[in-house]
Design an enzyme around this catalytic site. Structure first.
Site, PDB file in Angstrom:
ATOM      1  N   GLU A 233     -15.898  21.190 -41.345  1.00 11.21           N
ATOM      2  CA  GLU A 233     -16.298  22.418 -40.671  1.00 11.21           C
ATOM      3  C   GLU A 233     -16.174  23.652 -41.561  1.00 11.21           C
ATOM      4  O   GLU A 233     -16.969  24.587 -41.434  1.00 11.21           O
ATOM      5  CB  GLU A 233     -15.439  22.620 -39.409  1.00 11.21           C
ATOM      6  CG  GLU A 233     -15.640  21.564 -38.324  1.00 11.21           C
ATOM      7  CD  GLU A 233     -16.978  21.697 -37.630  1.00 11.21           C
ATOM      8  OE1 GLU A 233     -17.500  22.820 -37.545  1.00 11.21           O
ATOM      9  OE2 GLU A 233     -17.507  20.659 -37.186  1.00 11.21           O
TER      10      GLU A 233
ATOM     11  N   GLU B 294     -19.087  30.815 -39.584  1.00 12.37           N
ATOM     12  CA  GLU B 294     -20.272  30.016 -39.834  1.00 12.37           C
ATOM     13  C   GLU B 294     -21.214  30.736 -40.792  1.00 12.37           C
ATOM     14  O   GLU B 294     -21.412  31.950 -40.699  1.00 12.37           O
ATOM     15  CB  GLU B 294     -20.979  29.739 -38.504  1.00 12.37           C
ATOM     16  CG  GLU B 294     -22.113  28.747 -38.583  1.00 12.37           C
ATOM     17  CD  GLU B 294     -22.641  28.354 -37.214  1.00 12.37           C
ATOM     18  OE1 GLU B 294     -23.721  27.748 -37.157  1.00 12.37           O
ATOM     19  OE2 GLU B 294     -21.970  28.656 -36.207  1.00 12.37           O
TER      20      GLU B 294
ATOM     21  N   ASN C  33     -17.155  28.697 -24.622  1.00 12.83           N
ATOM     22  CA  ASN C  33     -15.926  28.229 -25.268  1.00 12.83           C
ATOM     23  C   ASN C  33     -15.014  29.407 -25.627  1.00 12.83           C
ATOM     24  O   ASN C  33     -13.789  29.325 -25.473  1.00 12.83           O
ATOM     25  CB  ASN C  33     -16.252  27.412 -26.516  1.00 12.83           C
ATOM     26  CG  ASN C  33     -16.611  25.975 -26.189  1.00 12.83           C
ATOM     27  OD1 ASN C  33     -16.084  25.397 -25.249  1.00 12.83           O
ATOM     28  ND2 ASN C  33     -17.523  25.403 -26.958  1.00 12.83           N
TER      29      ASN C  33
END
Length: 324
Positions: free
Chosen positions: A12, A21, A60
Site C-alpha cells: 500500500e 495515495e 470509511n
C-alpha cells in the site's frame, strides 16, 4: 499477524514512503441515502487513500472517526489527519480488526474466529493471506491473476521468512476466489442497528455499529454521554520528562473530571495544543475529548467510548494550557 500486516503495508505504501495515495481522487460515495446522511462529503475535501493501510472513501473515514471520536465529522472535515498524525496507524488497526459484513475482519481470518460455511467454500474463500487481500482490495485484485495481489503475497512470504513464521500450505492468492456475500458465514453477522426496524440488529450496513459505544443511543435518537468509570492505572512518574514515544496501549486512568463532554467540564480546553521546546507547535484534532493531565505536563487525556485514557506527549513536547 505481523507478517500479514507488513505485507499489505509494503504494497500500500512502498514501506511507509507514500502515506497519501499517488493518484488522488475524491472517493466520495453518495449512492445510498444513509451514506449521504451519516457520512456527507465536505466540499473541497477528498477521501483518497491515506495512512499505512490507505484508508479510502468517505464512509470509511466517517466510520473510523465515529469509532475514535464519537463524531463522524471530525475526519470528514479533516481527512488529512489520517496521514499527518498518530491516526496513521490507528486507522490501520481499526480496519484490521473491524468486520464489515459480508466481509469478516482481517483479524478474524487470521485468528480462526471466521469459519467459512459451505457457500464460502464453494467461493474458494478460506483462511489465509489470500482472503485478507480479498478483504482489503478484492474488487480490483481478486478473481483472476493480478500483479498487485502477487506483490502482496511476495512481500508476505518475505516477512514471514524473516520472522520465522511457517506459512506452508497457506493460500496466498485470491485469483480463484469470489467475493464475500450475504450467504457466507460473515454475511449472517448481525452487526448494525437499523433505524427502520426500531433499532434492532441487522446484517446489512447502516450508520450505527453495534461495536461502537453510543451508536444504539444515536439510532434511538437518545442523548449520548461519556460517563463510564475507568479502571485505575499506575500513578504517573513524578518527573515531568517527556517520554520518547506515546504508549502503544494506554491504560485507563481515574477520570479527573465528572464528565468528558465539554459542556459539563469547566476545565475543557478548545482547541487543545502542545508546545515544543523549539517553539514549534503540534495541533491536535479539534474534538471535545482531549484534556490536560492535572499534575504532569508530559501527559494528556483522551476520552474515548466513555473512558479516559492517559497518553504521553510526543518526544520534546509538553502540554501548554496557556495556548488557545
Amino acid at each position: 499477524i505481523l507478517a500479514n500486516m507488513f505485507g499489505h503495508i509494503q504494497q500500500e505504501t512502498a514501506g511507509l514512503f507514500y502515506l497519501e495515495e499517488i493518484n488522488k481522487s475524491p472517493y466520495c460515495a453518495e449512492n445510498q441515502p444513509w451514506v449521504r446522511s451519516a457520512y456527507p462529503c465536505v466540499p473541497g475535501k477528498m477521501y483518497y487513500g491515506r495512512g499505512a493501510k490507505q484508508l479510502s472513501w468517505n464512509y470509511n473515514y466517517g466510520a473510523f472517526s465515529t469509532a475514535m471520536f464519537g463524531d463522524a465529522m471530525v475526519l470528514l472535515n479533516e481527512p488529512e489527519l489520517v496521514a499527518t498524525t498518530w491516526l496513521n496507524f490507528a486507522a490501520t488497526m481499526w480496519f484490521f480488526v473491524t468486520p464489515q459484513p459480508p466481509k469478516p475482519s482481517m483479524l478474524q481470518v487470521l485468528d480462526g474466529s471466521w469459519v467459512p460455511n459451505a457457500h464460502d467454500t464453494t467461493s474458494n474463500l478460506e483462511p489465509g493471506f489470500g482472503a485478507t487481500t480479498m478483504i482489503i482490495n478484492g474488487a480490483i485484485e481478486c478473481g483472476g491473476f493480478n500483479q498487485q495481489a502477487q506483490n502482496r503475497a511476495n512481500y508476505y512470504t518475505d516477512y514471514a521468512q524473516k520472522m520465522g513464521v511457517d506459512i506452508s500450505g497457506e493460500k496466498l492468492l485470491c485469483n480463484d476466489m469470489q467475493q464475500f456475500s450475504q450467504k457466507g458465514s460473515a454475511g449472517k453477522l448481525d452487526l448494525y442497528w437499523s433505524p427502520e426496524r426500531n433499532c434492532q440488529l441487522v446484517n446489512w450496513q447502516t450508520a450505527f455499529n453495534a461495536l461502537v459505544e453510543g451508536d444504539y443511543s444515536k439510532c434511538k435518537g437518545l442523548p449520548s454521554t461519556c460517563s463510564s468509570t475507568p479502571s485505575p492505572s499506575p500513578k504517573p512518574s513524578p518527573a515531568p520528562t517527556p517520554s520518547p514515544s506515546p504508549s502503544p496501549r494506554p491504560s485507563p486512568t481515574p477520570a479527573p473530571f465528572p464528565e468528558c463532554r465539554s459542556g459539563n467540564n469547566p476545565n475543557y480546553i478548545s482547541p487543545p495544543r502542545l508546545t515544543m521546546k523549539n517553539s514549534k507547535f503540534i495541533q491536535l484534532p479539534q474534538v471535545s475529548s482531549i484534556f490536560p493531565h492535572p499534575t504532569n505536563c508530559s501527559k494528556f487525556y483522551l476520552c474515548a467510548f466513555g473512558t479516559l485514557y492517559s497518553f504521553n506527549c510526543p518526544a520534546t513536547t509538553l502540554w501548554n494550557q496557556a495556548i488557545q
